[in-house]
Structure formats: structure tokens, C-alpha cells
Write a protein that holds these residues in place. Structure first.
Motif, PDB file in Angstrom:
ATOM      1  N   ARG B 439       0.914  -1.138  -0.144  1.00  0.00           N
ATOM      2  CA  ARG B 439      -0.028  -0.016  -0.123  1.00  0.00           C
ATOM      3  C   ARG B 439       0.907   1.203  -0.035  1.00  0.00           C
ATOM      4  O   ARG B 439       1.649   1.368   1.120  1.00  0.00           O
ATOM      5  N   ALA B 440       0.815   2.074  -1.029  1.00  0.00           N
ATOM      6  CA  ALA B 440       1.839   3.241  -1.146  1.00  0.00           C
ATOM      7  C   ALA B 440       1.067   4.218  -0.232  1.00  0.00           C
ATOM      8  O   ALA B 440       0.175   4.351   0.360  1.00  0.00           O
ATOM      9  N   GLU B 441       2.017   4.904   0.245  1.00  0.00           N
ATOM     10  CA  GLU B 441       1.887   6.399   1.028  1.00  0.00           C
ATOM     11  C   GLU B 441       1.235   7.328   0.333  1.00  0.00           C
ATOM     12  O   GLU B 441       1.351   7.174  -0.812  1.00  0.00           O
ATOM     13  N   VAL B 442       0.569   8.307   0.977  1.00  0.00           N
ATOM     14  CA  VAL B 442      -0.091   9.131   0.142  1.00  0.00           C
ATOM     15  C   VAL B 442       0.971  10.210  -0.512  1.00  0.00           C
ATOM     16  O   VAL B 442       1.098  10.701  -1.274  1.00  0.00           O
ATOM     17  N   SER B 443       2.317  10.227   0.501  1.00  0.00           N
ATOM     18  CA  SER B 443       3.422  10.908   0.375  1.00  0.00           C
ATOM     19  C   SER B 443       4.300   9.996  -0.457  1.00  0.00           C
ATOM     20  O   SER B 443       4.162   8.796  -0.024  1.00  0.00           O
ATOM     21  N   LEU B 444       5.568  10.314  -1.151  1.00  0.00           N
ATOM     22  CA  LEU B 444       6.398   9.442  -1.465  1.00  0.00           C
ATOM     23  C   LEU B 444       7.619   9.073  -0.376  1.00  0.00           C
ATOM     24  O   LEU B 444       8.356   8.287  -0.795  1.00  0.00           O
ATOM     25  N   ALA B 445       7.613   9.451   0.782  1.00  0.00           N
ATOM     26  CA  ALA B 445       8.313   8.884   1.822  1.00  0.00           C
ATOM     27  C   ALA B 445       8.290   7.870   2.027  1.00  0.00           C
ATOM     28  O   ALA B 445       9.172   7.030   2.486  1.00  0.00           O
ATOM     29  N   GLY B 446       7.143   7.045   1.874  1.00  0.00           N
ATOM     30  CA  GLY B 446       6.994   5.739   2.123  1.00  0.00           C
ATOM     31  C   GLY B 446       7.777   4.858   1.310  1.00  0.00           C
ATOM     32  O   GLY B 446       8.363   3.593   1.354  1.00  0.00           O
ATOM     33  N   LEU B 447       8.446   5.386  -0.029  1.00  0.00           N
ATOM     34  CA  LEU B 447       9.360   4.743  -0.895  1.00  0.00           C
ATOM     35  C   LEU B 447      10.487   4.397  -0.227  1.00  0.00           C
ATOM     36  O   LEU B 447      11.311   3.196  -0.552  1.00  0.00           O
ATOM     37  N   GLN B 448      11.116   5.069   0.665  1.00  0.00           N
ATOM     38  CA  GLN B 448      12.255   5.136   1.503  1.00  0.00           C
ATOM     39  C   GLN B 448      12.531   3.657   1.971  1.00  0.00           C
ATOM     40  O   GLN B 448      13.575   2.786   2.225  1.00  0.00           O
ATOM     41  N   ALA B 449      11.222   3.100   2.596  1.00  0.00           N
ATOM     42  CA  ALA B 449      11.585   1.795   3.489  1.00  0.00           C
ATOM     43  C   ALA B 449      11.461   0.717   2.507  1.00  0.00           C
ATOM     44  O   ALA B 449      11.823  -0.540   2.948  1.00  0.00           O
ATOM     45  N   TYR B 450      10.964   0.936   1.324  1.00  0.00           N
ATOM     46  CA  TYR B 450      11.149  -0.168   0.454  1.00  0.00           C
ATOM     47  C   TYR B 450      12.195  -0.491  -0.895  1.00  0.00           C
ATOM     48  O   TYR B 450      12.387  -1.670  -1.233  1.00  0.00           O
ATOM     49  N   TRP B 451      12.482   0.723  -1.488  1.00  0.00           N
ATOM     50  CA  TRP B 451      13.352   0.617  -2.625  1.00  0.00           C
ATOM     51  C   TRP B 451      14.834   1.334  -2.405  1.00  0.00           C
ATOM     52  O   TRP B 451      15.406   1.266  -3.347  1.00  0.00           O
ATOM     53  N   THR B 452      15.055   1.882  -1.255  1.00  0.00           N
ATOM     54  CA  THR B 452      16.445   2.648  -1.075  1.00  0.00           C
ATOM     55  C   THR B 452      17.306   1.666  -0.834  1.00  0.00           C
ATOM     56  O   THR B 452      17.407   0.504  -0.291  1.00  0.00           O
ATOM     57  N   THR B 453      18.670   1.959  -0.982  1.00  0.00           N
ATOM     58  CA  THR B 453      19.919   1.320  -0.452  1.00  0.00           C
ATOM     59  C   THR B 453      19.890   1.241   0.963  1.00  0.00           C
ATOM     60  O   THR B 453      20.189  -0.016   1.444  1.00  0.00           O
ATOM     61  N   ASN B 454      19.513   2.018   1.621  1.00  0.00           N
ATOM     62  CA  ASN B 454      19.687   1.904   3.256  1.00  0.00           C
ATOM     63  C   ASN B 454      18.610   0.693   3.550  1.00  0.00           C
ATOM     64  O   ASN B 454      19.010  -0.017   4.444  1.00  0.00           O
ATOM     65  N   ALA B 455      17.492   0.554   2.948  1.00  0.00           N
ATOM     66  CA  ALA B 455      16.451  -0.391   3.296  1.00  0.00           C
ATOM     67  C   ALA B 455      17.126  -1.740   2.914  1.00  0.00           C
ATOM     68  O   ALA B 455      16.838  -3.016   3.461  1.00  0.00           O
ATOM     69  N   ALA B 456      18.043  -1.807   1.697  1.00  0.00           N
ATOM     70  CA  ALA B 456      18.339  -3.000   1.151  1.00  0.00           C
ATOM     71  C   ALA B 456      19.602  -3.521   2.067  1.00  0.00           C
ATOM     72  O   ALA B 456      19.895  -4.635   2.257  1.00  0.00           O
ATOM     73  N   ASN B 457      20.316  -2.409   2.758  1.00  0.00           N
ATOM     74  CA  ASN B 457      21.404  -2.882   3.390  1.00  0.00           C
ATOM     75  C   ASN B 457      20.949  -3.315   5.072  1.00  0.00           C
ATOM     76  O   ASN B 457      21.669  -3.798   5.734  1.00  0.00           O
TER      77      ASN B 457
END
Lengths: 322, 553
Positions: B439-457
Motif C-alpha cells: 500500500r503506497a503512502e499518500v506521500s512519496l516518503a514511504g518509498l524509502q522503506a521499500y526501494w532505497t539502498t539503506n533499506a536493502a542494507n
């Protein structure tokens, strides 16, 4: 009789401990945990998951968790439900009356219906009516509970809307008279209990017919007939009484089946009982509630089996303890 | 309905809305009526900072209020409607946001709403013990202080476009006097959870677990009483039973996710439907690392060209239409049309099965004579996809995907898993590909938890496919911290272009929200992702009321 009861109770206690231990082990060994999130997109924050795991002791070795669980169980503490955040005993206490009402009604209806139908078939052994009833009950036994529930829902809620399709009471329940309230509850109970009862009736009828056919050729039946007793009286007064024993045993042993069936039926009819609670708890890996529900199920089965033994002993002097 | 395009649907929705508002103005709307809404889950509680399910939000939004509601367009950078706050202003280079609470606002127990309630609410939402999904985005707010009893003040570390949204609309405000003394880990289980004291236009009247939740109108509400007397949320866990009860008139409203059920219900003359953008999207996620040796790239999906070829092989438009009709559309990327910053103009990888086959040939994945499956160095082009059995839509779609890939010589093995096992495998990153959904967030901030390098590491992070792109990270960060909406939009578009080009997943479909409502209700505004937003303004003409509408309060 006292020793007999004590022995049966000891067996029952052992069964309950084994059931608790097995359900504890199985649910903890299943993949995932209560804080792993759900595939519909709601993930639990890793920090929150860590705090919660620690709060429920899930970060400790399994053996430690098991010993702690058994220790609490010994003093009657089933723990706190993870999903509800309330004591497991309170969650089950909310659901149990609904399940007992549903299963009790279903058991009563299926016993009455099954015995009557089985005796009716046995009295007409080999006739067309017997064959039709036998085939019908075989078909009904083969139906899945949820499917039968949905069909009844379609017929009695949509096609011929005479019964409510879900819940325990109506929206206007509070404004009804005492008699109206009772009727309202009965109407809401009708479809879920009928679904379970139809399946139970079909099973019991098949057993009852076979048991009666075993009894009918026996000497005491022949003697009754020779004395000129009416055929209906022979079957229902003399033969049926003796043919009831296997059915009594079956009624007691059908508790686990009913409990299993209730999971689906409660789901279809939004009935807030233990079956749907246990299923939801398992899906959510609510460990304490799953184990609590399994434990309560085991207790109910043990009680059912105990009642069966006592009834059996009361009806049949040959199995009475000396 | 089958062939409706997006613009046709938008037009129909607009026409329906105009039609309804015209009728509303010409008929008198005396208060009264009961709305029965079907919910599938036993929601347990509605303590806002501990909410994690959509249906909890559906109920909580009737009982609680934020400082301001999102506008009808769902924009996060403007268009808000005042709720508990009647005004707001910026101070100190826009890093301080000052709200003024409506002095008439009251809790359901009669106490006034105070700035200290807002302060406590922020503290609860950001407490990891409660696990609010809003915790991470709210971390951009430094603190909340109380200037006077009607003036809560939000302090930010830096300026960014979504400041007002974060402060005003993310949190439903809760009463300090009812919750301050409750142990935080037990809030959800507290009596408040089921007997909540809110400030919304409905109050909780009755809560029968797993049966129904009854809300009644707050007749003394400072923004006017709702037009309906009561809203009942009826627990109907079985979708087929829900369909029957809806058809029989036992239910008045439900959100439908199954296209067959949608067709059945909308064929009934007494029921009406709306189709709105929503935030759920599903994607075939590739594991870019070898699940057995995570320090190595995945033998198949480590190569971006293979991922792009597989995307090209799927006619997603046909797949989605054939399964969902109008209830879903092809996913744009890790975003949905409901998000204001989603860029619908970013070029997607086009369907071209011939081109896909050619690309695989050129990468060495060729089809040996007499064999149906491509091979490279004797290794067949075969991979498994984990799918949660609980999602009927995904279970059905994966079969279509499997068939489409088979046609270009790719073998997809479906590994159907019960939900907990699915989540456990995702968390351990133990899969080749996963039919994931979020479920996407209203804001794009939610993408950080799913697709960023930090989340991968982060081993506990949610970037299960281990997608890493410094370019994507940089554009996303820049978008979230941009000083102007235009800059934010430009960086968001660049981030989307990057991730779509890298194809860490095949973006399959985004669901549309399809509430079906009995036509005796005159519905009000519906916000993307929250069709229930205007329930307090729904009404029923007196002549169309049925028995249960006349119960009264």
C-alpha cells in the motif's frame, strides 16, 4: 463408578497436557511470527517488532518459552492474546458461549434428526424411500460445510428471504420485547446450526440405520413380534432403545468434527464463536490464543467423551465398571 | 462497464457527483437513517496511533479528526480542509508551523480539545512501542510544543513540501485526559480501544467483537451533526456471504475487490458504484541477489537486461483488463495514480514479445532445437515465484503471467505459500521472485522503506529484492527535501524514471477502490484511498427510507 470416573478424568488431563504441548510446538515451529507483517502491504516497523517480540518473550529460546507457558498454565494463566492484547481466557470466554450455543443446538438437532431418519429408513429397509434417503444422506455427508452454508444462505437469505444471513442479533434487537429478543436470537441461530445439523443428521442416520438393522433380527425383537406387539412399537420401543448405544458414542465423538466444521460455518455466517477466533489466531500467529483455543477444544472433546462414557455405562449395564 | 477507459470512468464519476449534488440541493435532508457497511476483518480497536489496517482507519476516521483533512484531490502540498484546527500559519523561515484549534471543538465526553492533546498524539504516533506506520515519516518533525491551550506548535529541522501534510493530516488527534495514564504497550487493548472518546461527528455506541460496531451521530458536534443517525460496521469475513447479504439488502455499502462480485452487485438497480484511484499496487519482485549466497548477484535477475526482457514479454494491459476489468489498471511503477506526486508520464517498458525474445537470444538465453525452455550453458531459464495464497487476485494473475512467459521460453514455477510463510521468506530474502504487493503512502516518503539502498542494507529492512541505486536514492531524497513543489515533482519523476528503467520488479497492477453503495444514500465527497471520508455528510431522502432508517437515536 467413582474409580471409573477418576480414571477417565486422569486420562482426560493427560490428553489436555499433550494437546497443549503439541499445539505449542506446532504453532511455534510454523514459519513466520506474529510480527512479520501481512502480504497485503502492511509491514510492521522493525523496531516495533523487536519491542513486541521481547514483550511477549518470543526472543527467548523455545524451550524457555515452553517451560514458562507450562508454568503459567499450571496456575490457570493462558497468557495474553497478541492480536487482542487481552488475556486469552477473556477472549475465549467471549467466544465460548456462542460456540456452545451453536454446537449444542447443532448436536441436538442432528441427534434428533439422525435417529429419527435412521429408524425410519431401517423400518423400510430396501424400499425406494430407504434408497433415496440413503443416497441423499451420503451426498450431504460429502458436502463441505462452507459450501452447504453458502447454499443455505443463498436460499433463505436471498431467494426466499425469511432468515437473517449473519451475526447474532438484529440491528433493532434492543427495541424488541423479551419474546421478540428470543425469537430474534433463534432466527440468527437457525442457518448456522442447520448447516452443521444437516451434516450431523446425515452421518448419524447412516449409523443409526445400520445399528437398528443389526438389532432387528435378534431374539428379543422376534419375541416381541410373536407376542403380537405392533411393528411400530417393536421398532421404536424395543429395537431402537438397544440400537442407540453406537449412536450415543458417535454423538460424543462428533464434537471434534463439529468444532472443526464450526470454523467454516462461523466464517460464513459471521458467528463470533471459537472456531473463527482460532482460525484468525492461527493466521495471525497469535501463539497464546492458538494454544488456548486448542486447549479449550481438547477440554471440550474430553468432556464430550466423558459424558459419552457415562451415558454408555448408564444405558448398557455390560460396560459398567464393577 | 467492461470496456470503460480511465477518462470515461472519470467522466461518469464527475457526472454522478454533479447529479447527486443537484438532487441534494433540491431535496430536503432531514437527519436520519442507518448505514450498514461490510468489513472483512475483526478490527480489534481504533486507537489511532496503533492502527495498522485499512478497516481500522475506516472506522477511526468517523470517530476522530486530524487537524485538517486532505482535500478531495488528495494533494499533500495543499488543498486541506480545516478540521480541529481552524487556521494555521508559518514562522521562522517556514520551519515552525503554528495551528489554531477551533475553540468550539469538544471530545465526546464534553471536554474541550486542547493543544496538549496534539502534543500527546505526536508523542504516541512516534513511539515505536505502538508501531504506527506513520512513525517514520513523522520523524521529520522535531517536536510539538504548546504555546497556549488552543495553539499547538510544530517544529521542523528543515523545510520540505509535505510539512503541512505531515503535521495536519497524518495524525488523528486523541484525548490526553483519556490516554496519558495508560501504559503505551497496552493502549490497543485498553477500554479506550473499543470505547474510544473522539472528536469526530460519530461516537462509538456499541462494540460487539466480531459481529458489529455501532456508531451514532454526535448531535452536538461543533461542525454540525451528521446527516445519518448511525453507521454500523458489520463483520462479514466471507466474501461470498457478503455478496449474498448485500444482494438481500442486509448491507448498504462495501468496498469490492473482486471484478465478478463487482459486476454482480452493480447489475442490481438499487446499488450504485464509484471507482476511485487507490494506493495498493502489486508487482513481481526480482531478487537481485542469490538467495543462497547473498554476496553474489542472482544468476538470472542480476542482469538488468534479463529483467527488462521479462517485463517486455508481458502484455500487462491485456493481463490486467482480462482479470480485473475496470477494478485495476497497469501499475506505473512503485507508485499509484492516487499519489499527487506520481508521474503518469514516465515511459514504461513497452510490451514487445518479439523484442523480448531477441533480447534474451542476444544475452545467450537461447531455445535449443526441440526444447520449449531457453537455456544458457545448459542452465534452463527457470525460476520460482512465491505467491501468498491469501491473495486471490495474485494467485489468479500469476497463472496468466506464467502462461505469457512460457510463450517466450521462460519457465516460471509457482510456489504458493500461506501468508506467514510468504512473509518469512520475504524477510529472509529467500526467493527468486516474489509476487509482492504493498500500500503506497499518500506521500512519496514511504518509498524509502521499500526501494532505497539503506533499506536493502538493513537485514530487517523491507527492500527484500535488494535493489540498490544511488541515483534513485539521490533523486528521492532531493524530492522529499526540495523547497518547492516544482523541484519535488522534477526529482520524483527522475527517481521514477531510474527505478522503472532498472526494472527491479515487473509493475503489474494497481487496484482501484470500488465502493458499492445502496442508491437510497446520497453520497458526499470521496477522497482517493478513503471513499468513506464524507460519510458524515451522506443522507437519505425521507421518502426513500426503509425500516432500519427510522429507528432514531
Amino acid at each position: 463408578m467413582r474409580r471409573f470416573l477418576a480414571r477417565r478424568l486422569a486420562h482426560g488431563a493427560a490428553v489436555i497436557v499433550i494437546a497443549a504441548s503439541l499445539s505449542f510446538a506446532l504453532v511455534h515451529l510454523a514459519p513466520g511470527d506474529p510480527f512479520s507483517g501481512s502480504p497485503d502491504g502492511f509491514a510492521i516497523d522493525p523496531e516495533t517488532a523487536r519491542i513486541r517480540r521481547s514483550e511477549y518473550g518470543l526472543d527467548r529460546p523455545l524451550l524457555q518459552q515452553y517451560l514458562a507457558f507450562m508454568g503459567h498454565l499450571a496456575v490457570g494463566d493462558l497468557g495474553r492474546s497478541i492480536r487482542h492484547g487481552r488475556p486469552v481466557s477473556a477472549v475465549l470466554a467471549d467466544a465460548l458461549p456462542h460456540t456452545v450455543l451453536l454446537m449444542g443446538t447443532a448436536l441436538l438437532l442432528s441427534f434428533a434428526g439422525g435417529v429419527t431418519l435412521g429408524a425410519w429408513q431401517a423400518a423400510r429397509r430396501g424400499s425406494r424411500a430407504d434408497r433415496v434417503a440413503g443416497t441423499t444422506s451420503l451426498v450431504v455427508v460429502s458436502l463441505p460445510e462452507f459450501w452447504l452454508g453458502l447454499v443455505l444462505l443463498l436460499v433463505f437469505v436471498y431467494k426466499v428471504p425469511i432468515l437473517p444471513g449473519g451475526g447474532v442479533v438484529d440491528l433493532m434487537h434492543d427495541s424488541l420485547s423479551p419474546a421478540g429478543k428470543l425469537l430474534d436470537r433463534a432466527r440468527h441461530l437457525a442457518l448456522p446450526s442447520l448447516t452443521l445439523a444437516l451434516l450431523g443428521t446425515a452421518t448419524i442416520a447412516r449409523y443409526q440405520r445400520a445399528a437398528l438393522l443389526d438389532v432387528l433380527p435378534q431374539d428379543f425383537v422376534r419375541t416381541a413380534r410373536a407376542k403380537g406387539v405392533a411393528e411400530r412399537w417393536v421398532i421404536y420401543r424395543h429395537a431402537l432403545r438397544n440400537a442407540l448405544l453406537p449412536t450415543i458414542v458417535l454423538a460424543g465423538l462428533s464434537l471434534p468434527t463439529l468444532l472443526g466444521g464450526a470454523v467454516f460455518v462461523e466464517q460464513v455466517f459471521s458467528w463470533p464463536g471459537m472456531g473463527s477466533e482460532a482460525a484468525a489466531a492461527f493466521s495471525a500467529r497469535d501463539y497464546p490464543l492458538v494454544v488456548g483455543a486448542a486447549l479449550l477444544g481438547a477440554v471440550m472433546v474430553v468432556i464430550g467423551s466423558l459424558i459419552t462414557d457415562v451415558l454408555h455405562a448408564a444405558v448398557d449395564p455390560r460396560v459398567r465398571p464393577r | 462497464m467492461r470496456q470503460l477507459t480511465g477518462s470515461t470512468i472519470a467522466l461518469l464519476v464527475a457526472v454522478a457527483a454533479c447529479d447527486q449534488s443537484n438532487r441534494a440541493s433540491s431535496e430536503e435532508a432531514a437527519p436520519g437513517g442507518s448505514l450498514i457497511v461490510a468489513i472483512q476483518t475483526d478490527i480489534g480497536h481504533i486507537v489511532p496511533p496503533a492502527i495498522g489496517q485499512v478497516e481500522q482507519k475506516l472506522v477511526a476516521d468517523q470517530v476522530f479528526e486530524p487537524l485538517a483533512w486532505l482535500g478531495d484531490e488528495g494533494r499533500v502540498d495543499g488543498g486541506f480542509r480545516p478540521a480541529l484546527a481552524d487556521s494555521w500559519s508559518w514562522e521562522r523561515d517556514s520551519t515552525v508551523l503554528v495551528f489554531h484549534l477551533n475553540p468550539a471543538a469538544r471530545w465526546h465526553d464534553g471536554r474541550p480539545v486542547r493543544a496538549s492533546d496534539v502534543r500527546l498524539t505526536f508523542s504516541l504516533y512516534t513511539d515505536p512501542a505502538l508501531g504506527s506506520p506513520e512513525r517514520q515519516p513523522l520523524a521529520r518533525i522535531d517536536s510539538v510544543t504548546v504555546r497556549d491551550s488552543l495553539t499547538p506548535v510544530f517544529w521542523f529541522g528543515s523545510r520540505y513540501p509535505e510539512q503541512l501534510f505531515d503535521a495536519a493530516a497524518r495524525m488523528l488527534i486523541v484525548p490526553e485526559h483519556a490516554l496519558a495514564e495508560e501504559p503505551r504497550t497496552k493502549l490497543a487493548a485498553s477500554a479506550f480501544g473499543r470505547g474510544a472518546i473522539g472528536s469526530g461527528r460519530f461516537r462509538v455506541a456499541k462494540w460487539d467483537p466480531k459481529t458489529a460496531i455501532e456508531l451514532v451521530a454526535d448531535t452536538t458536534h461543533y461542525r454540525g451533526r451528521p446527516k445519518l443517525d448511525r453507521v454500523i460496521f458489520a463483520h462479514t469475513p466471507d466474501p461470498n456471504a457478503m455478496l449474498t447479504r448485500f444482494s438481500a439488502g442486509e448491507l448498504d455499502a462495501a468496498e469490492i475487490v473482486n471484478s465478478e462480485h463487482f459486476r454482480t452487485l452493480t447489475a442490481r438497480p438499487e446499488l450504485g458504484a464509484r471507482i476511485l484511484p487507490a494506493f495498493d499496487y502489486a508487482f513481481l519482485q526480482f531478487n537481485l541477489r542469490d538467495p543462497r549466497q547473498p554476496n553474489r548477484a542472482h544468476a538470472v535477475f542480476g542482469d538488468v537486461a534479463v529483467r527488462r526482457a521479462l517485463t517486455m514479454a508481458l502484455d500487462r494491459d491485456r493481463l490486467v483488463r482480462s482479470q480485473f476489468d475496470s477494478l485495476a489498471r497497469v501499475a506505473l511503477g512503485p507508485m499509484t495514480h492516487a499519489q499527487a506526486l506520481a508521474d503518469t508520464t514516465v515511459a514504461m517498458i513497452p510490451f514487445d514479445s518479439t523484442g523480448a525474445a531477441r533480447m534474451l537470444d542476444s544475452l545467450g538465453w537461447t531455445r535449443p532445437a526441440g526444447k520449449a525452455i531457453r537455456e544458457r550453458a545448459g542452465q534452463p531459464l527457470r525460476f520460482s515465484v512465491i505467491v501468498p495464497t491469501v491473495s486471490r487476485n495474485r494467485m489468479s494473475m500469476i497463472v496468466r503471467v506464467q502462461e505469457a512467459l512460457r510463450r517466450i521460453g521462460v519457465e516460471l514455477v509457482v510456489d504458493a505459500l500461506e501468508p506467514n510463510t510468504f512473509m518469512a521468506r520475504l524477510a529472509k530474502r529467500d526467493f527468486d521472485a516474489a509476487f509482492n504487493g504493498t500500500r503506497a503512502e499518500v506521500s512519496l516518503a514511504g518509498l524509502q522503506a521499500y526501494w532505497t539502498t539503506n533499506a536493502a542494507n538493513d537485514p530487517a529492512g523491507r527492500n527484500s529484492g535488494s535493489y540498490r541505486s544511488p541515483l534513485f536514492d539521490a533523486h528521492l531524497d532531493s524530492s522529499l527535501s526540495a523547497h518547492s513543489a516544482a523541484q519535488a515533482r522534477a526529482h520524483a519523476s527522475a527517481a521514477f524514471e531510474t527505478i522503472i528503467g532498472d526494472a527491479p520488479a515487473i509493475w503489474l497492477y494497481e487496484m482501484r477502490s470500488a465502493p458499492v453503495v445502496h442508491k437510497r444514500f446520497r453520497t458526499a465527497h470521496m477522497v482517493p484511498g478513503a471513499w468513506w471520508a464524507g460519510i458524515a455528510d451522506w443522507w437519505i431522502p425521507t421518502a426513500e427510507r426503509i425500516d432500519r432508517d427510522r429507528i432514531g437515536l
